[in-house]
Structure formats: C-alpha cells, structure tokens
Design a protein around this motif. Sequence first.
Motif, short mmCIF file in Angstrom:
data_model
loop_
_atom_site.label_atom_id
_atom_site.label_comp_id
_atom_site.label_asym_id
_atom_site.label_seq_id
_atom_site.Cartn_x
_atom_site.Cartn_y
_atom_site.Cartn_z
N GLY A 100 -8.35 -9.08 0.70
CA GLY A 100 -7.60 -9.72 1.00
C GLY A 100 -7.85 -10.07 3.02
O GLY A 100 -6.81 -9.94 3.79
N VAL A 149 -6.43 -13.99 5.91
CA VAL A 149 -6.14 -14.49 6.85
C VAL A 149 -5.38 -12.04 7.24
O VAL A 149 -5.82 -11.91 6.58
CB VAL A 149 -4.76 -14.84 6.16
CG1 VAL A 149 -5.23 -15.89 5.88
CG2 VAL A 149 -4.09 -14.01 4.74
N LEU A 176 -4.59 -8.93 8.52
CA LEU A 176 -4.53 -7.73 8.50
C LEU A 176 -6.02 -7.70 8.16
O LEU A 176 -7.00 -7.10 9.03
CB LEU A 176 -3.62 -6.70 8.31
CG LEU A 176 -2.53 -6.41 9.29
CD1 LEU A 176 -1.28 -5.66 8.21
CD2 LEU A 176 -2.64 -5.72 10.05
N GLY A 177 -5.83 -7.94 6.68
CA GLY A 177 -7.40 -7.96 6.60
C GLY A 177 -8.60 -8.61 7.18
O GLY A 177 -9.63 -8.68 7.85
N ILE A 237 -7.14 -10.14 -7.06
CA ILE A 237 -7.08 -8.18 -7.34
C ILE A 237 -5.67 -8.00 -7.78
O ILE A 237 -6.13 -6.56 -9.36
CB ILE A 237 -6.64 -7.20 -6.58
CG1 ILE A 237 -7.57 -6.07 -6.26
CG2 ILE A 237 -5.58 -7.49 -5.79
CD1 ILE A 237 -7.89 -4.92 -4.97
N ILE A 251 1.22 -8.27 -1.37
CA ILE A 251 2.48 -8.82 -1.10
C ILE A 251 3.44 -8.32 -1.40
O ILE A 251 3.23 -7.21 -1.59
CB ILE A 251 2.19 -10.20 -2.37
CG1 ILE A 251 1.78 -9.34 -3.61
CG2 ILE A 251 0.87 -10.84 -2.20
CD1 ILE A 251 2.35 -10.59 -4.41
N SER A 299 2.29 1.64 3.94
CA SER A 299 3.46 1.15 4.46
C SER A 299 4.26 2.14 5.11
O SER A 299 4.13 3.45 4.12
CB SER A 299 3.59 -0.13 4.80
OG SER A 299 4.95 -0.01 5.20
N PRO A 347 -0.54 0.46 8.99
CA PRO A 347 -0.35 -0.92 10.22
C PRO A 347 0.79 -0.95 11.16
O PRO A 347 0.59 -1.52 12.36
CB PRO A 347 -0.48 -1.90 9.67
CG PRO A 347 -0.20 -1.59 8.48
CD PRO A 347 0.15 -0.68 7.57
N CYS A 388 3.28 -5.89 11.57
CA CYS A 388 2.96 -6.53 11.89
C CYS A 388 3.31 -8.20 11.51
O CYS A 388 3.84 -8.24 10.99
CB CYS A 388 1.64 -6.85 11.98
SG CYS A 388 0.68 -5.05 11.92
N LEU A 402 2.45 -11.84 5.61
CA LEU A 402 3.07 -11.19 4.43
C LEU A 402 4.96 -11.73 4.43
O LEU A 402 5.05 -12.12 2.35
CB LEU A 402 3.09 -9.69 4.64
CG LEU A 402 3.90 -8.41 3.36
CD1 LEU A 402 2.84 -8.22 2.91
CD2 LEU A 402 4.07 -7.33 4.28
N1 LIG Z 1 2.44 -7.01 8.10
C1 LIG Z 1 3.41 -6.06 8.01
O1 LIG Z 1 4.18 -5.51 9.10
C2 LIG Z 1 3.02 -4.69 7.05
C3 LIG Z 1 3.74 -3.37 7.23
C4 LIG Z 1 2.30 -1.96 6.22
C5 LIG Z 1 1.67 -2.89 5.60
N2 LIG Z 1 1.08 -3.82 5.47
C6 LIG Z 1 -0.09 -4.24 4.08
O2 LIG Z 1 -1.33 -5.00 5.15
C7 LIG Z 1 -1.65 -5.45 3.72
C8 LIG Z 1 -1.60 -7.35 4.74
O3 LIG Z 1 -0.78 -7.95 4.73
P1 LIG Z 1 -0.27 -8.44 6.25
O4 LIG Z 1 0.89 -8.02 6.23
O5 LIG Z 1 -1.62 -8.91 6.18
O6 LIG Z 1 -0.54 -10.11 4.98
P2 LIG Z 1 -1.23 -11.15 4.95
O7 LIG Z 1 -1.50 -11.93 6.25
O8 LIG Z 1 0.30 -12.25 3.57
O9 LIG Z 1 -2.27 -10.90 3.80
C9 LIG Z 1 -2.04 -10.51 2.49
C10 LIG Z 1 -3.38 -10.93 2.17
O10 LIG Z 1 -3.58 -10.24 0.18
C11 LIG Z 1 -4.20 -11.80 0.06
N3 LIG Z 1 -3.66 -11.32 -1.47
C12 LIG Z 1 -2.17 -11.71 -2.27
N4 LIG Z 1 -2.25 -10.87 -3.01
C13 LIG Z 1 -3.70 -11.00 -3.76
C14 LIG Z 1 -4.33 -11.13 -5.03
N5 LIG Z 1 -3.68 -10.82 -6.16
N6 LIG Z 1 -5.79 -10.86 -4.73
C15 LIG Z 1 -6.92 -11.00 -3.78
N7 LIG Z 1 -5.69 -11.09 -2.06
C16 LIG Z 1 -4.73 -11.34 -2.08
C17 LIG Z 1 -3.70 -12.81 0.49
O11 LIG Z 1 -4.93 -13.60 -0.60
P3 LIG Z 1 -4.29 -15.39 0.52
O12 LIG Z 1 -3.97 -15.64 1.30
O13 LIG Z 1 -5.05 -15.60 -0.59
O14 LIG Z 1 -2.58 -15.46 -0.14
C18 LIG Z 1 -4.34 -12.01 2.01
O15 LIG Z 1 -5.19 -12.28 1.93
C19 LIG Z 1 -0.78 -5.45 2.67
O16 LIG Z 1 -0.68 -4.52 1.85
C20 LIG Z 1 0.95 -5.07 3.41
O17 LIG Z 1 1.23 -4.40 2.09
C21 LIG Z 1 1.81 -4.95 6.38
#
Ligand SMILES: NC(=O)c1ccc[n+]([C@@H]2O[C@H](COP(=O)([O-])OP(=O)(O)OC[C@H]3O[C@@H](n4cnc5c(N)ncnc54)[C@H](OP(=O)(O)O)[C@@H]3O)[C@@H](O)[C@H]2O)c1
Length: 328
Positions: free
Chosen positions: A31, A34, A36-37, A85, A115, A162, A230, A233, A237
């Motif tokens: 992921g 975009v 955090l990844g 995934i 997600i 999280s 993290p 953020c 998401l």
């Molecule tokens: N943001 C926060 O506040 C926060 C807090 C705690 C934990 N987290 C965790 O941090 C991680 C990253 O989240 P983020 O905030 O950076 O959100 P994000 O910007 O929405 O990024 C999520 C990433 O996961 C990918 N993804 C979703 N479903 C997938 C699948 N079936 N196969 C492969 N990739 C997939 C998305 O790809 P697409 O762009 O193609 O959909 C995107 O690259 C997540 O595990 C989230 O639970 C986030």
Amino acid sequence: MTRFIRGQFRHIPKVSTFAVDLTGKVVIVTGANVGLGYETAKHLATMNPAKLILACRTTATGNKAAADIARDTGCSTVVCWKLDISDAASVKAFVQRFEREGGGKLDILIENAGISNWDFKLAASGYEQTIATNHLGTAHLALRMLRFLLKADKPRLVIVASDVHYWVSDPNEADTPGVLQKLNEKGRKGKFYGQMNRYLVSKLFNVLFVRAFAAHLPPGTRLTVNSVNPGMCYSSLMRDVNPLLVAPTRVLARTTEVGSRMFVHAGVARELDGKSGQFLDSCKITEPSDFVISDRGASASRRLWTDTLVVLSGFDDQVPVAVNRYLQ
Ligand SMILES: NC(=O)c1ccc[n+]([C@@H]2O[C@H](COP(=O)([O-])OP(=O)(O)OC[C@H]3O[C@@H](n4cnc5c(N)ncnc54)[C@H](OP(=O)(O)O)[C@@H]3O)[C@@H](O)[C@H]2O)c1
C-alpha cells in the motif's frame, strides 16, 4: 482519550536518528502508492536498498509513486508490483513473482496496506473487506513471505496496527468460537460486529496476530516481528467518509511523513533487534490495551491464530506448509 490526545503531540524522532544502510537489502512496503506507505517507502529509498518493492493494488498510482520516489531520492531500485492483499489469488501471484524475481531473500516486509470501510462489502476472498484486507490478507502475505524473510540476516516483519485497538467495543467477543465467520455476517447484532467497530477490530487482530506470530517463532530466530501505531495521520484512509466529518480531525492529525517515521523505525532501528511480539508507538515499545494483555486477550490471540490458519489454508495449501516448516 487523554492518552490519545497527548500522544498526538509527542515528539517523533527524525528518521536520520535511526537510519541504517540498506545496501544489499530487499524491502517491500504494501500500500505504498499513497499515504503512510508512500512516505515510508520514500524514507527507505534514501537508505540505498538493493530493491524496494511498492506492493500496490492500483498500479497506475503505484508506478507514479515509484517514479516520484526515484526522482526525489535518486533511488534507482524502486519498483511497483501489483498486489491486492484482500484477494488470495493476488497474494499467491505476488509470492510467485517474488520467487522468480525477488532475488531469494527478503530483509524487510512492512505490511501497511489497509482500509476503513463504513459500508459492508465483500472482498474477492468472500470475507468482509476490512477484515479481508487488514487482517486475513496481511496474515496471508506474512506467512507466505516467511521463507524469504528467514533467508535474510536480521529480517523484519512489521504489521501496521493502530491505537484504535484500545477502543474496540466488547473485545471479549474476539475470544469466541467462529469470530471470523461471525464478522462476515452483515447486520449481525452486537457492538463488536457493528460496521464502524470493524476497522477497530481489524487493528486489534493485527496486535493479537503479531503476538501469536512471535510466540510461534522458533527459539534463536533472527526474525523480528512487531506491530506499530502511527497515531492519527491525515491521509486518504477515510476517503469514503463525508469530508465534513473528517475535516475536524486535522487539528490533531500528524502528517503522513511524521507517521511514517514509526514504520521506518519498526523496520530498521537496531535497538529492536530480537524484540518481537511488541506493540510500538512513537518509536517505543508500548503496552497494548488491557484486553490484549489480559488472560482473555491471550486466549483470543491463540484462537485468532488457529482460526486464521484454518481460513488461509482453505485459500492456499502453502500456508500450512510454511507454518509447519518454519514455526513451532
Ligand atoms: N491515517 C491514520 O490516522 C492511521 C492511524 C492508524 C493506523 N493507520 C494504518 O496505516 C495504514 C496506512 O493507512 P493510510 O492512513 O496511509 O491510508 P491510505 O492513504 O488510504 O493508504 C492505504 C493504502 O493501502 C492500500 N490498500 C487498501 N486496500 C488494499 C488492498 N486490498 N491491497 C493492496 N493495497 C491496499 C491503498 O491502496 P489504494 O490507494 O489503491 O486504495 C493505499 O495504498 C493502514 O493500515 C491504516 O489502518 C492509519
């Protein structure tokens, strides 16, 4: 809540304070197109990896992310590979590609893809999409990549969890028979099964699964396995949620660059060598929820491990092979 708000303002060390040289190392971030990844991969790209694979379901934005990272960091070894995934067939295809083109060993696997669905939808696997992506698919990839990880010198497996795992309603329900199947029933009664609780449950599962995984590592293993938070953020998401509801969270939210530092730390910081099964927050080993550390939590962790292996073995006959060969 007080702890959460205070945590949002905690100082997070810069990556330069724990960065390492990744010469000769192979790294995967799921992921990474975009959020955090992407920021995690960008930091890792500055450490000279032999190969940096952005494992993305959307290859158009994944390829662009790889090109942007290469341009901004000068890293010429960053590539995007297709991975959905939540789809067992895609996980298997990714593993087969890695077998052919990965170079034999994997040093760092950062499982970040996730997600937060507010609507009940099924993934290709037939499981509800949040659980299929955040837990089942994440566990599937971890188990299938184990044999490559174990060929590396000091490998790291990082599963993104999280702090919302502290907030799960009725967490004891995680320790009940058939919980994965029950989560698949649309409209099932009970707070634990509410759609808005499902993301929290998936992140609780990340913490419980990592503890079970670590407990099954054979003594003397070089593999380090941890979950990481993290903090909140500002990312995409909540892309499906009304932006007016999300906007106020910006006051407290970290940037994805700051959040990503914790994933990089979990992936490379030498102080974590040999420390597995931990929950990391703000680059520190932190106590997970009271439920996780309770007897009931320990039982839920064992149950989740067994139930997850049963489900994954139905998708992929190589899962039990990996578990029997590499874990105790
Ligand atoms: N943001 C926060 O506040 C926060 C807090 C705690 C934990 N987290 C965790 O941090 C991680 C990253 O989240 P983020 O905030 O950076 O959100 P994000 O910007 O929405 O990024 C999520 C990433 O996961 C990918 N993804 C979703 N479903 C997938 C699948 N079936 N196969 C492969 N990739 C997939 C998305 O790809 P697409 O762009 O193609 O959909 C995107 O690259 C997540 O595990 C989230 O639970 C986030």
